[in-house]
Design a protein around this motif. Structure first.
Motif, PDB file in Angstrom:
ATOM      1  N   ASN A  31       0.793  -1.185  -0.070  1.00  0.00           N
ATOM      2  CA  ASN A  31      -0.059   0.062  -0.018  1.00  0.00           C
ATOM      3  C   ASN A  31       0.922   1.227  -0.049  1.00  0.00           C
ATOM      4  OD1 ASN A  31      -1.385   2.223   1.210  1.00  0.00           O
ATOM      5  ND2 ASN A  31      -3.098   0.767   1.607  1.00  0.00           N
ATOM      6  N   GLU A  32       0.838   1.892  -1.204  1.00  0.00           N
ATOM      7  CA  GLU A  32       1.935   3.008  -1.114  1.00  0.00           C
ATOM      8  C   GLU A  32       1.846   4.092   0.059  1.00  0.00           C
ATOM      9  OE1 GLU A  32       3.084   6.582  -4.466  1.00  0.00           O
ATOM     10  OE2 GLU A  32       2.370   4.483  -5.142  1.00  0.00           O
ATOM     11  N   ARG A  33       0.540   4.196   0.145  1.00  0.00           N
ATOM     12  CA  ARG A  33       0.175   5.358   1.212  1.00  0.00           C
ATOM     13  C   ARG A  33       1.006   4.997   2.447  1.00  0.00           C
ATOM     14  NH1 ARG A  33      -4.945   5.244   2.661  1.00  0.00           N
ATOM     15  NH2 ARG A  33      -5.622   4.902   0.874  1.00  0.00           N
ATOM     16  N   VAL A  43       9.083   4.423  -5.546  1.00  0.00           N
ATOM     17  CA  VAL A  43       9.505   3.782  -6.663  1.00  0.00           C
ATOM     18  C   VAL A  43      10.324   2.473  -6.281  1.00  0.00           C
ATOM     19  CG1 VAL A  43      11.047   4.237  -8.505  1.00  0.00           C
ATOM     20  CG2 VAL A  43       9.437   5.893  -7.844  1.00  0.00           C
ATOM     21  N   TRP A  44      10.214   1.619  -6.810  1.00  0.00           N
ATOM     22  CA  TRP A  44      11.117   0.084  -6.571  1.00  0.00           C
ATOM     23  C   TRP A  44      11.345  -0.038  -8.028  1.00  0.00           C
ATOM     24  CZ3 TRP A  44      11.408  -1.131  -1.701  1.00  0.00           C
ATOM     25  CH2 TRP A  44      10.500  -0.511  -0.525  1.00  0.00           C
ATOM     26  N   PRO A  45      12.485   0.149  -8.415  1.00  0.00           N
ATOM     27  CA  PRO A  45      13.047  -0.245  -9.918  1.00  0.00           C
ATOM     28  C   PRO A  45      13.108  -1.871 -10.063  1.00  0.00           C
ATOM     29  CG  PRO A  45      15.024   0.435  -8.441  1.00  0.00           C
ATOM     30  CD  PRO A  45      13.598   0.789  -7.694  1.00  0.00           C
ATOM     31  N   GLN A  46      13.140  -2.638  -9.164  1.00  0.00           N
ATOM     32  CA  GLN A  46      13.362  -4.225  -9.277  1.00  0.00           C
ATOM     33  C   GLN A  46      12.872  -4.945  -8.284  1.00  0.00           C
ATOM     34  OE1 GLN A  46      17.663  -5.063 -10.037  1.00  0.00           O
ATOM     35  NE2 GLN A  46      17.524  -7.073  -9.093  1.00  0.00           N
ATOM     36  N   TYR A  62      25.100  -7.388   0.614  1.00  0.00           N
ATOM     37  CA  TYR A  62      24.658  -5.858   0.611  1.00  0.00           C
ATOM     38  C   TYR A  62      25.704  -5.367  -0.565  1.00  0.00           C
ATOM     39  CZ  TYR A  62      29.231  -5.635   3.181  1.00  0.00           C
ATOM     40  OH  TYR A  62      30.555  -5.897   3.458  1.00  0.00           O
ATOM     41  N   GLN A  63      25.220  -4.164  -0.975  1.00  0.00           N
ATOM     42  CA  GLN A  63      26.047  -3.510  -2.080  1.00  0.00           C
ATOM     43  C   GLN A  63      26.532  -2.011  -1.629  1.00  0.00           C
ATOM     44  OE1 GLN A  63      23.166  -5.125  -5.926  1.00  0.00           O
ATOM     45  NE2 GLN A  63      23.515  -2.865  -5.343  1.00  0.00           N
ATOM     46  N   VAL A  64      27.968  -1.943  -1.857  1.00  0.00           N
ATOM     47  CA  VAL A  64      28.456  -0.760  -1.454  1.00  0.00           C
ATOM     48  C   VAL A  64      28.408   0.415  -2.472  1.00  0.00           C
ATOM     49  CG1 VAL A  64      30.128  -1.717   0.272  1.00  0.00           C
ATOM     50  CG2 VAL A  64      30.666  -1.566  -2.039  1.00  0.00           C
ATOM     51  N   THR A  65      28.125  -0.105  -3.772  1.00  0.00           N
ATOM     52  CA  THR A  65      27.650   0.896  -4.420  1.00  0.00           C
ATOM     53  C   THR A  65      26.387   0.527  -4.952  1.00  0.00           C
ATOM     54  OG1 THR A  65      28.482  -0.488  -6.402  1.00  0.00           O
ATOM     55  CG2 THR A  65      30.056   1.309  -5.547  1.00  0.00           C
ATOM     56  N   GLN A  66      25.503   1.576  -5.034  1.00  0.00           N
ATOM     57  CA  GLN A  66      23.979   1.482  -5.607  1.00  0.00           C
ATOM     58  C   GLN A  66      23.369   0.576  -4.202  1.00  0.00           C
ATOM     59  OE1 GLN A  66      24.805   0.572  -9.934  1.00  0.00           O
ATOM     60  NE2 GLN A  66      22.504   0.512  -9.508  1.00  0.00           N
ATOM     61  N   PRO A  67      23.555   1.153  -2.950  1.00  0.00           N
ATOM     62  CA  PRO A  67      22.999   0.532  -1.763  1.00  0.00           C
ATOM     63  C   PRO A  67      21.561   0.326  -2.011  1.00  0.00           C
ATOM     64  CG  PRO A  67      24.279   2.321  -1.012  1.00  0.00           C
ATOM     65  CD  PRO A  67      24.458   2.160  -2.450  1.00  0.00           C
ATOM     66  N   GLN A  68      21.250  -0.986  -1.455  1.00  0.00           N
ATOM     67  CA  GLN A  68      19.619  -1.192  -1.748  1.00  0.00           C
ATOM     68  C   GLN A  68      18.833  -1.117  -0.375  1.00  0.00           C
ATOM     69  OE1 GLN A  68      20.142  -5.112  -3.641  1.00  0.00           O
ATOM     70  NE2 GLN A  68      19.416  -4.160  -5.761  1.00  0.00           N
ATOM     71  N   GLY A  69      17.859  -0.571  -0.353  1.00  0.00           N
ATOM     72  CA  GLY A  69      17.064  -0.855   0.545  1.00  0.00           C
ATOM     73  C   GLY A  69      15.829  -1.937   0.010  1.00  0.00           C
ATOM     74  N   PHE A 128      10.486 -16.604  -1.824  1.00  0.00           N
ATOM     75  CA  PHE A 128      10.902 -15.233  -1.030  1.00  0.00           C
ATOM     76  C   PHE A 128      10.863 -14.298  -2.350  1.00  0.00           C
ATOM     77  CE2 PHE A 128      13.930 -12.507   1.074  1.00  0.00           C
ATOM     78  CZ  PHE A 128      13.533 -12.449   2.129  1.00  0.00           C
ATOM     79  N   ALA A 129      10.139 -13.068  -1.960  1.00  0.00           N
ATOM     80  CA  ALA A 129      10.067 -12.147  -2.877  1.00  0.00           C
ATOM     81  C   ALA A 129      10.613 -10.788  -2.004  1.00  0.00           C
ATOM     82  CB  ALA A 129       8.423 -11.781  -3.215  1.00  0.00           C
ATOM     83  N   TYR A 130      11.312  -9.958  -2.838  1.00  0.00           N
ATOM     84  CA  TYR A 130      11.719  -8.598  -2.448  1.00  0.00           C
ATOM     85  C   TYR A 130      11.592  -7.676  -3.387  1.00  0.00           C
ATOM     86  CZ  TYR A 130      16.258 -10.835  -3.161  1.00  0.00           C
ATOM     87  OH  TYR A 130      17.424 -11.368  -3.799  1.00  0.00           O
ATOM     88  N   LYS A 131      11.319  -6.341  -3.011  1.00  0.00           N
ATOM     89  CA  LYS A 131      11.448  -5.144  -3.739  1.00  0.00           C
ATOM     90  C   LYS A 131      12.614  -4.418  -3.389  1.00  0.00           C
ATOM     91  CE  LYS A 131       6.938  -3.520  -4.489  1.00  0.00           C
ATOM     92  NZ  LYS A 131       6.826  -4.041  -6.059  1.00  0.00           N
ATOM     93  N   VAL A 132      13.348  -3.741  -4.050  1.00  0.00           N
ATOM     94  CA  VAL A 132      14.560  -3.174  -3.848  1.00  0.00           C
ATOM     95  C   VAL A 132      14.817  -1.908  -4.420  1.00  0.00           C
ATOM     96  CG1 VAL A 132      16.075  -5.407  -3.691  1.00  0.00           C
ATOM     97  CG2 VAL A 132      15.915  -4.330  -5.820  1.00  0.00           C
ATOM     98  N   THR A 133      15.141  -0.987  -3.646  1.00  0.00           N
ATOM     99  CA  THR A 133      15.317   0.598  -3.911  1.00  0.00           C
ATOM    100  C   THR A 133      16.037   0.989  -4.946  1.00  0.00           C
ATOM    101  OG1 THR A 133      16.944   1.154  -2.532  1.00  0.00           O
ATOM    102  CG2 THR A 133      14.603   1.159  -1.626  1.00  0.00           C
ATOM    103  N   ASP A 134      17.181  -0.020  -5.897  1.00  0.00           N
ATOM    104  CA  ASP A 134      18.201   0.462  -6.706  1.00  0.00           C
ATOM    105  C   ASP A 134      18.485  -1.003  -7.402  1.00  0.00           C
ATOM    106  OD1 ASP A 134      19.786   1.740  -8.271  1.00  0.00           O
ATOM    107  OD2 ASP A 134      20.885   2.730  -6.677  1.00  0.00           O
ATOM    108  N   TYR A 135      18.988  -0.950  -8.458  1.00  0.00           N
ATOM    109  CA  TYR A 135      19.228  -2.132  -9.391  1.00  0.00           C
ATOM    110  C   TYR A 135      20.537  -3.068  -8.733  1.00  0.00           C
ATOM    111  CZ  TYR A 135      16.372   0.287 -12.774  1.00  0.00           C
ATOM    112  OH  TYR A 135      15.095   0.887 -13.201  1.00  0.00           O
TER     113      TYR A 135
END
Length: 181
Positions: A31-33, A43-46, A62-69, A128-135
């Motif tokens: 639920n975006e709200r 926005v979730w690019p992946q 984890y990623q040190v470049t393009q860290p992902q939430g 297991f599913a996950y949305k991430v904030t960066d590629y």
């Protein structure tokens, strides 16, 4: 949807209301709200999905470049999901949160950028599913050793029985790992 703060500020548990009857069950998984009010991005690019069998341990990635939430959940089966604070300037650096995510509880865990993430499968099989904030950034990908005694995760599987990829077995300890400022 109920939002619960964990022992590490910023790491949140989202628990949807599950409506069950003789046909099965229904719940709202996004639920975006609600997410926006809790401080998550809109926005979730992946999106990613994995299938694993009992005693598989994945991570701690984890990623040190393009860290992902990451907003993670078990679509079916159950996992013990773990987030490790890798922000050196954080008062909870090196601490972790472990939460059971399952198809029956419908819970989701928000793991902000700056954390290592992994999970252990508790059931015969888990999706297991996950949305991430960066590629995904292969060059920036790092692995914290899943069984580092300094981190002290109480995994629900013995080291002898754990099914761990070769890459994850080669993870760095917290003392050796490249972490965030």
């Amino acid at each position: 949807m109920k939002v619960t703060e964990t022992a590490i500020p910023g790491v949140l548990i989202f628990t949807p209301r599950v409506f069950s009857d003789s046909r099965g069950a229904f719940c709202e998984t996004y639920n975006e709200r609600v997410m926006k009010e809790a401080g998550l991005p809109a926005v979730w690019p992946q999106d990613n999905f994995s299938i694993s069998t009992k005693n598989v341990v994945r991570g701690l990635h984890y990623q040190v470049t393009q860290p992902q939430g990451k907003l993670v959940r078990a679509v079916y089966g159950a996992v013990l999901d773990v987030a490790v604070d890798l922000r050196r300037s954080s008062p909870t650096f090196g601490a972790h949160v472990a939460v059971e995510l399952s198809e029956s509880n419908g819970a989701m865990l928000w793991i902000p950028p700056g954390f290592g993430h992994g999970f252990a499968v508790l059931t015969e099989k888990a999706g297991f599913a996950y949305k991430v904030t960066d590629y995904y950034s292969p060059a920036g990908e790092r692995t914290l050793l899943w069984n580092d005694p300094k981190v002290g995760i109480q995994w629900p599987v013995s080291e002898r029985d754990a099914v761990v990829s070769e890459k994850d077995q080669q993870g760095r300890t917290l003392d050796e790992a490249e972490v965030f400022a």
